[in-house]
Scaffold this active site. Structure first.
Site, mmCIF file in Angstrom:
data_model
loop_
_atom_site.group_PDB
_atom_site.id
_atom_site.type_symbol
_atom_site.label_atom_id
_atom_site.label_comp_id
_atom_site.label_asym_id
_atom_site.label_seq_id
_atom_site.Cartn_x
_atom_site.Cartn_y
_atom_site.Cartn_z
ATOM 1 N N GLY A 195 31.443 33.866 43.590
ATOM 2 C CA GLY A 195 32.125 32.363 43.411
ATOM 3 C C GLY A 195 31.733 31.577 43.526
ATOM 4 O O GLY A 195 32.495 30.394 44.876
ATOM 5 N N SER A 214 44.608 35.846 50.275
ATOM 6 C CA SER A 214 45.531 35.110 50.778
ATOM 7 C C SER A 214 46.398 35.399 50.953
ATOM 8 O O SER A 214 47.037 36.517 51.832
ATOM 9 C CB SER A 214 45.519 34.372 49.041
ATOM 10 O OG SER A 214 47.278 33.686 48.644
ATOM 11 N N TYR A 241 48.666 37.450 40.250
ATOM 12 C CA TYR A 241 47.484 36.787 41.309
ATOM 13 C C TYR A 241 48.140 37.229 43.211
ATOM 14 O O TYR A 241 47.440 37.581 43.641
ATOM 15 C CB TYR A 241 47.405 35.010 42.036
ATOM 16 C CG TYR A 241 47.061 34.456 43.126
ATOM 17 C CD1 TYR A 241 45.531 33.855 42.722
ATOM 18 C CD2 TYR A 241 47.754 34.236 44.302
ATOM 19 C CE1 TYR A 241 44.941 33.388 43.557
ATOM 20 C CE2 TYR A 241 46.893 33.293 45.505
ATOM 21 C CZ TYR A 241 45.004 33.302 44.957
ATOM 22 O OH TYR A 241 44.505 32.984 46.221
ATOM 23 N N ALA A 294 49.723 39.566 43.286
ATOM 24 C CA ALA A 294 49.283 41.820 43.142
ATOM 25 C C ALA A 294 47.763 42.033 43.289
ATOM 26 O O ALA A 294 47.253 42.554 44.296
ATOM 27 C CB ALA A 294 49.489 42.102 41.493
HETATM 28 P P1 NAP Z 1 37.834 27.733 42.915
HETATM 29 O O1 NAP Z 1 37.179 26.650 43.755
HETATM 30 O O2 NAP Z 1 38.356 27.435 42.394
HETATM 31 O O3 NAP Z 1 36.206 28.753 43.265
HETATM 32 C C1 NAP Z 1 36.392 30.061 43.001
HETATM 33 C C2 NAP Z 1 34.677 30.344 41.804
HETATM 34 O O4 NAP Z 1 34.941 31.687 41.535
HETATM 35 C C3 NAP Z 1 34.882 29.318 41.108
HETATM 36 O O5 NAP Z 1 33.844 28.730 41.036
HETATM 37 C C4 NAP Z 1 35.303 29.787 40.009
HETATM 38 O O6 NAP Z 1 34.477 29.554 38.240
HETATM 39 C C5 NAP Z 1 34.288 31.570 40.448
HETATM 40 N N1 NAP Z 1 34.395 32.263 39.267
HETATM 41 C C6 NAP Z 1 35.794 32.840 38.741
HETATM 42 N N2 NAP Z 1 36.062 33.511 37.598
HETATM 43 C C7 NAP Z 1 34.846 34.341 38.221
HETATM 44 C C8 NAP Z 1 34.285 35.650 37.863
HETATM 45 N N3 NAP Z 1 35.181 36.667 36.861
HETATM 46 N N4 NAP Z 1 32.380 35.759 38.273
HETATM 47 C C9 NAP Z 1 32.635 35.094 39.050
HETATM 48 N N5 NAP Z 1 33.092 34.128 39.616
HETATM 49 C C10 NAP Z 1 34.159 33.509 39.074
HETATM 50 O O7 NAP Z 1 38.499 28.564 44.672
HETATM 51 P P2 NAP Z 1 38.443 28.323 45.825
HETATM 52 O O8 NAP Z 1 40.063 27.905 46.320
HETATM 53 O O9 NAP Z 1 37.516 28.057 46.255
HETATM 54 O O10 NAP Z 1 39.050 30.370 46.090
HETATM 55 C C11 NAP Z 1 38.407 30.599 46.922
HETATM 56 C C12 NAP Z 1 38.885 31.791 47.303
HETATM 57 O O11 NAP Z 1 39.127 31.906 48.078
HETATM 58 C C13 NAP Z 1 39.324 32.592 45.763
HETATM 59 O O12 NAP Z 1 39.870 34.275 45.794
HETATM 60 C C14 NAP Z 1 40.918 32.575 45.930
HETATM 61 O O13 NAP Z 1 41.912 33.016 45.549
HETATM 62 C C15 NAP Z 1 40.949 32.474 47.346
HETATM 63 N N6 NAP Z 1 42.123 31.217 47.805
HETATM 64 C C16 NAP Z 1 41.845 30.471 47.784
HETATM 65 C C17 NAP Z 1 42.989 29.928 48.865
HETATM 66 C C18 NAP Z 1 43.100 27.926 48.137
HETATM 67 O O14 NAP Z 1 44.309 27.652 48.398
HETATM 68 N N7 NAP Z 1 41.843 27.109 47.285
HETATM 69 C C19 NAP Z 1 44.331 30.027 49.203
HETATM 70 C C20 NAP Z 1 44.138 31.536 49.475
HETATM 71 C C21 NAP Z 1 42.962 32.294 48.739
HETATM 72 P P3 NAP Z 1 35.300 29.498 37.301
HETATM 73 O O15 NAP Z 1 35.541 27.300 38.103
HETATM 74 O O16 NAP Z 1 34.594 28.418 36.149
HETATM 75 O O17 NAP Z 1 36.263 29.851 37.444
#
Ligand code: NAP
Length: 254
Positions: free
Chosen positions: A14, A143, A159, A161
């Site tokens: 990701g 998270s 999410y 879960a």
């Molecule tokens: P993000 O900017 O949406 O980045 C997540 C990336 O994962 C996106 O490029 C997405 O692609 C990709 N992805 C989605 N489905 C996928 C798949 N099946 N295989 C491979 N890649 C895939 O989110 P982020 O905020 O950086 O999140 C990164 C991690 O941190 C996630 O696990 C998220 O749950 C966690 N997190 C985020 C926050 C927050 O506040 N931002 C807080 C707590 C935890 P698409 O865009 O095409 O879907």
């Protein structure tokens, strides 16, 4: 900063944008050879171009983490190119906001397939390689919505879960991976400024409500989480396995 990271090989899932991208860039700055992986190889290549421009080494690979075949291929191509895998940052995830009573079975399955099954598939595939060299590090991004923290989160039941599952899976993995020389830890971010929270940012009232619960009164920056990921990927955290480290501006204590 972390000398031991030099010439290590990492896979970040990701990683085309958001925190995955900054994890990849920061690892590369430490001399790690980074496989930048996501569902869009074109965007991954842009991150690799940035890495190369800064003098680092990287490889862009498409991988949908919910598909075992693609995950196995990701690990195989990594080993073919760099000869090993030392670090996995299990980061790919989706967050869909939907009231519980409207949530469909398909939406539940999709979230669990990517956020939880994807972590299992990637962890298992890299562990088989890491076991051969008797060393490795896995960082699972969960998270604050991981459960057992005294705070509930509305409209993201699926999410939550998936994130709780990551913590439980990590605790169980510790026992089987420690004898193989593999450490595995969890990072649990609070509200971090990435494209994932764009839907929240469009609602000023929601931002105000959320910020009133965060003692530092701001979103976290992706780079701040990446610094913690670097620490957990490095030998500086050599006695840590099975830990879930929260990085949330004080949210859970506020
Ligand atoms: P993000 O900017 O949406 O980045 C997540 C990336 O994962 C996106 O490029 C997405 O692609 C990709 N992805 C989605 N489905 C996928 C798949 N099946 N295989 C491979 N890649 C895939 O989110 P982020 O905020 O950086 O999140 C990164 C991690 O941190 C996630 O696990 C998220 O749950 C966690 N997190 C985020 C926050 C927050 O506040 N931002 C807080 C707590 C935890 P698409 O865009 O095409 O879907």
């Amino acid at each position: 900063m972390y000398e031991d990271l030099k010439n290590k090989v990492a896979i970040v899932t990701g990683a085309r944008r958001g925190m995955g991208r900054t994890h990849a860039l920061k690892l590369a700055q430490e001399g790690v050879k980074v496989v930048v992986s996501d569902i869009s190889e074109e965007d991954c290549q842009k991150v690799v171009d940035e890495i190369k421009k800064a003098g680092g080494e990287g490889l862009a690979l498409k991988c949908d983490v919910s598909q075992k075949k693609e995950v196995d291929e990701l690990v195989k191509k990594t080993v073919d190119k760099f000869g090993k895998v030392d670090i996995l940052i299990n980061n790919a995830g989706i967050a869909q906001f939907k009231p519980f009573l409207e949530l469909t079975e398909e939406e539940w399955d999709r979230t669990l397939d990517i956020n939880l099954k994807g972590y299992f598939l990637c962890a298992q595939a890299v562990s088989k390689e890491m076991a051969k060299q008797k060393s490795g590090v896995i960082v699972n991004i969960a998270s604050v919505a991981m459960g057992q923290v005294g705070v509930g989160f509305p409209n993201v039941v699926h999410y939550c879960a998936s994130k709780g599952g990551i913590v439980a899976m990590t605790e169980a993995l510790v026992l089987e991976l420690a004898p193989l020389g593999i450490r595995v830890n969890v990072v649990s971010p609070g509200m971090i400024e990435t494209p994932m929270i764009d839907p929240i940012k469009q609602d000023p009232k929601m931002i105000e409500g959320l910020m009133s619960r965060v003692p530092l009164r701001r979103f976290g920056k992706p780079e701040e989480v990446s610094d913690l990921v670097l620490f957990l990927a490095s030998e500086a955290s050599s006695y840590m396995t099975g830990s879930a480290v929260v990085i949330d501006g004080g949210w859970l204590s506020g």
